[in-house]
Design a protein around this motif. Structure first.
Motif, mmCIF file in Angstrom:
data_model
loop_
_atom_site.group_PDB
_atom_site.id
_atom_site.type_symbol
_atom_site.label_atom_id
_atom_site.label_comp_id
_atom_site.label_asym_id
_atom_site.label_seq_id
_atom_site.Cartn_x
_atom_site.Cartn_y
_atom_site.Cartn_z
ATOM 1 N N ASP A 92 30.107 66.118 78.012
ATOM 2 C CA ASP A 92 30.466 66.819 79.581
ATOM 3 C C ASP A 92 31.146 68.210 79.326
ATOM 4 N N TYR A 93 31.486 68.445 77.941
ATOM 5 C CA TYR A 93 32.184 69.827 77.604
ATOM 6 C C TYR A 93 31.937 70.205 76.198
ATOM 7 N N ASN A 121 37.451 61.275 76.217
ATOM 8 C CA ASN A 121 37.946 61.104 75.058
ATOM 9 C C ASN A 121 37.405 61.235 73.739
ATOM 10 N N LYS A 138 27.430 75.641 80.946
ATOM 11 C CA LYS A 138 27.244 77.709 80.919
ATOM 12 C C LYS A 138 28.674 77.961 80.437
ATOM 13 N N THR A 139 29.137 77.239 79.776
ATOM 14 C CA THR A 139 30.166 77.922 78.604
ATOM 15 C C THR A 139 29.362 78.299 77.499
ATOM 16 N N TRP A 184 28.410 83.081 76.389
ATOM 17 C CA TRP A 184 28.937 83.854 75.684
ATOM 18 C C TRP A 184 29.054 83.335 73.878
ATOM 19 N N VAL A 205 34.720 72.386 84.019
ATOM 20 C CA VAL A 205 34.256 71.643 82.793
ATOM 21 C C VAL A 205 33.483 72.610 82.215
ATOM 22 N N ASN A 206 32.201 72.439 83.306
ATOM 23 C CA ASN A 206 30.708 73.230 83.008
ATOM 24 C C ASN A 206 30.754 74.159 82.290
ATOM 25 N N TYR A 207 32.271 75.524 82.880
ATOM 26 C CA TYR A 207 32.032 76.659 82.523
ATOM 27 C C TYR A 207 33.163 76.596 81.461
ATOM 28 N N GLY A 208 33.596 75.040 80.502
ATOM 29 C CA GLY A 208 34.608 75.234 79.394
ATOM 30 C C GLY A 208 35.996 75.633 79.473
ATOM 31 N N LEU A 209 36.473 75.905 80.865
ATOM 32 C CA LEU A 209 37.762 75.852 80.899
ATOM 33 C C LEU A 209 38.665 74.850 80.402
ATOM 34 N N SER A 210 40.170 75.369 80.121
ATOM 35 C CA SER A 210 41.070 74.558 80.008
ATOM 36 C C SER A 210 42.201 75.239 80.156
ATOM 37 N N LEU A 243 41.944 75.213 84.620
ATOM 38 C CA LEU A 243 41.209 73.901 84.266
ATOM 39 C C LEU A 243 42.033 72.831 85.411
ATOM 40 N N VAL A 282 41.510 68.094 86.846
ATOM 41 C CA VAL A 282 41.164 67.982 86.096
ATOM 42 C C VAL A 282 41.976 66.719 84.750
ATOM 43 N N TRP A 286 43.313 66.975 82.445
ATOM 44 C CA TRP A 286 42.637 67.086 80.606
ATOM 45 C C TRP A 286 43.814 67.750 79.695
ATOM 46 N N ALA A 294 45.700 63.648 75.458
ATOM 47 C CA ALA A 294 44.447 62.789 75.252
ATOM 48 C C ALA A 294 44.579 62.770 73.595
ATOM 49 N N GLU A 322 42.718 75.353 75.391
ATOM 50 C CA GLU A 322 42.329 74.639 74.290
ATOM 51 C C GLU A 322 42.151 75.671 73.359
ATOM 52 N N PHE A 344 38.561 83.874 75.550
ATOM 53 C CA PHE A 344 37.252 84.413 75.479
ATOM 54 C C PHE A 344 36.097 83.277 75.818
ATOM 55 N N VAL A 345 36.452 81.967 76.398
ATOM 56 C CA VAL A 345 36.281 81.225 77.390
ATOM 57 C C VAL A 345 36.588 81.402 78.624
ATOM 58 N N LEU A 359 36.929 84.319 79.668
ATOM 59 C CA LEU A 359 36.372 85.842 80.217
ATOM 60 C C LEU A 359 34.310 85.110 80.674
ATOM 61 N N GLY A 360 34.870 83.952 79.676
ATOM 62 C CA GLY A 360 32.806 84.193 79.712
ATOM 63 C C GLY A 360 33.010 83.579 81.352
#
Lengths: 187, 389
Positions: free
Chosen positions: A60-61, A90, A114-115, A118, B210-215, B219, B224, B226, B231, B332, B355-356, B358-359
């Motif tokens: 999912d990531y 994981n 969506k990530t 960029w 998660v879809n936007y890749g935040l961490s 996040l 979430v 994580w 992990a 991350e 970077f992610v 800001l996306g």
């Protein structure tokens, strides 16, 4: 390929993928214990979609997406690499696809993650690989009027983008463009 | 009455963009319809530079990614190269790395809290957090010789051992720090203006985050669970007892208190690491990776050759590739490193959390009010040095 033994969860991912996409041609690579799946360029989106949904995979990531330039080292000059991660399970997996210089395109995975938006813009900016189906493919780090793609191996480290080369500097103030002092092949 | 959408430019020189970020906002009255972020003003080509230097030389550039938490960047990079080399470093070095990384996390979060509060209008917090940050920076100066951009870690360990003074001062800091966190909290946690400006602003659901890749804390604010440290444990994180704070609503306020809670957790980690700190070497004993000590270089020809080879050719890393993720204060930080059996990285891709994040900025800022924009820039905790590389 024969010498790669898969761990239980990796075997489940590969089996699930085979079941979902029976005609898929792929190769497996392992480096530092990390598994990579090399697939054909046209299959990337289908493979990613399957990997995102499969219960054994659940990727999912999208951790990272980037290009690599293998100028003079491989037949297909570029490789686009997708580093996937699954938060619920994981585990990680790398998807790689070869892109030749003649047809420098790859399909967008922005619909899945969506990530990727960029990351794909950066891929285009740094390597000049066109991303088909991207909603907004522009340069991201370099100025819009920049010529060339900096992370290509034939792009020199020094000698481009001196101030006087910019169009906003009046003509009479510009100095003749300097020759690159250091050639990339010498390094 | 005629109405129309307005395009507003914000930055790149703007005090609350935390660097050189430029935003182009489409506003309809007070409402932001679209927020386009333009980056690249701080692009220094670190990935390209890394390809042209040796593995050790890259550390200096890596420091300048997220320049307010340089040590965690070094940590991430050195781990990546060590994984490619297939070596494990001495236990004492792992503990020292964990300690300094957590100190850096505290200082980074303190700077974040100070500027975030300052942006929103709570100025006093700034004065208090910088007092504690100063203690940490002084300790770094004592240990590494630099307050920022420390260049402290080496491939195969760390460059200098902790002194008794350092350990003593850090213990004292661990005692004094938790009450100070409460102090900042009393200033803002229940402050009505603060709550009004942060609660319910820039909400993002777990799935979307998660879809936007935040961490990182960004996040975890959405609930979430994580954290790379849990992990995929590294350093000494699996040997100490600590918890991962989680938010529920995914708004600016949740992300704020998670970072404050992380200050407590980092203090816990540091204290336990200091208690458990094992004796032993701080660098691997391999002259092909780590230069021999100076005395040996002056007396033994073999050591001199090793040092010469290391400096002129770089660490020889076997062919291969690795993606290695590390939890830095922002999220991350991943390095994707390809080696071609030479002393230079063939390709070093830096997956920078800023970077992610800001996306995802457009998603967070859309439909927000103009005044919330700076709260949102603050909450994703960006550093432009990292996003532009």
């Amino acid at each position: 390929m024969a010498d790669i033994t898969l761990k239980q969860n990796e075997q489940a991912i590969v089996d699930g993928l085979k079941e979902r996409l029976p005609d898929l041609a792929y190769a497996l690579e392992r480096s530092c214990g990390q598994l990579a799946l090399v697939v054909d360029r046209k299959d990337v989106v289908a493979v990613c979609a399957a990997l995102k949904e499969l219960p054994a995979a659940k990727f999912d990531y999208l951790a990272d997406l980037c290009g690599v330039d293998y100028l003079g080292r491989r037949d297909a000059r570029y490789q686009v690499v997708y580093n996937l991660y699954s938060i619920p399970l994981n585990h990680r997996l790398r998807i790689k696809t070869n892109v030749s210089e003649d047809d420098c395109t790859v399909e967008s995975v922005n619909g899945l993650w969506k990530t990727a938006n960029w990351h794909e813009r950066e891929l285009y900016d740094m390597f000049g690989i066109e991303v088909v189906g991207h909603p907004d493919l522009r340069r991201i780090l370099m100025p819009d009027n920049w010529e060339g793609h900096p992370l290509r191996k034939d792009y020199p480290l020094k000698g481009k983008g001196q101030r006087e080369d910019f169009s906003f500097v009046p003509e009479n103030e510009r100095r003749p463009a300097r020759k690159p002092v250091i050639k990339s092949e010498e390094w | 009455m005629e109405t129309r959408e307005l395009k507003i430019n914000m930055g790149p020189q703007h005090p609350s963009t935390h660097g050189v970020l430029r935003l182009v906002l489409d506003v309809d009255g007070e409402k932001v319809m679209n927020a386009e972020s333009r980056i690249g003003y701080l692009h220094r080509g670190i990935e390209k530079l890394a390809e042209h230097g040796t593995y050790q030389q890259a550390i200096t550039h890596i420091d300048r990614l997220d320049y307010i938490s340089a040590i965690t960047n070094e940590f991430a990079y050195c781990r990546t190269v060590e994984q490619l080399l297939g070596i494990s470093i001495p236990e004492r070095a792992e503990y020292i790395r964990t300690i300094v990384a957590e100190m850096q996390r505290i200082s980074s979060h303190l700077l974040w809290l100070a500027t975030h509060a300052l942006d929103i209008g709570a100025m006093t917090v700034f004065l208090y957090t910088f007092r504690e940050r100063e203690t940490i920076l002084d300790l770094f100066e004592e240990l590494t010789g630099a307050r920022l951009n420390n260049n402290y870690m080496r491939i195969g360990g760390v460059s200098k051992d902790l002194s008794p003074f350092f350990i003593e001062t850090l213990y004292k800091f661990c005692d004094e720090f938790p009450p100070h966190i409460e102090e900042y909290d009393t200033l803002i946690r229940e402050n009505r203006i603060w709550c009004g400006r942060t609660k319910g602003v820039a909400v993002i659901s777990a799935e979307e985050a998660v879809n936007y890749g935040l961490s990182g804390p960004t996040l975890r604010g959405s609930g979430v669970n994580w954290d790379v440290r849990k992990a995929e444990p590294y350093g000494a994180y699996d040997k100490v007892d600590w918890t991962v704070p989680l938010g529920t609503k995914g708004d600016v306020y949740d992300r704020y208190w998670i970072r404050v809670e992380e200050l407590h957790q980092s203090t816990r980690i540091i204290r336990q690491c200091l208690d458990q700190l094992p004796e032993g070497p701080i660098l691997v004993d391999d002259p092909k990776i780590v230069a021999p000590p100076k005395e040996k270089m002056n007396t033994e020809i073999e050591s001199l050759i090793h040092q010469f080879k290391l400096v002129s050719e770089g660490v020889q890393v076997p062919e291969g590739e690795v993606y290695c993720a590390t939890e830095v204060p922002k999220g991350e930080l991943g390095f994707y490193l390809i080696s071609d059996e030479s002393g230079h990285p063939y390709r070093l891709k830096i997956r920078a959390p800023s970077f992610v994040h800001l996306g995802a900025f457009n998603r967070l800022a859309r439909d927000a009010y103009v005044a919330d924009i700076i709260a949102i820039i603050g909450t994703i905790d960006i550093v432009l040095g990292e996003s532009d590389r």
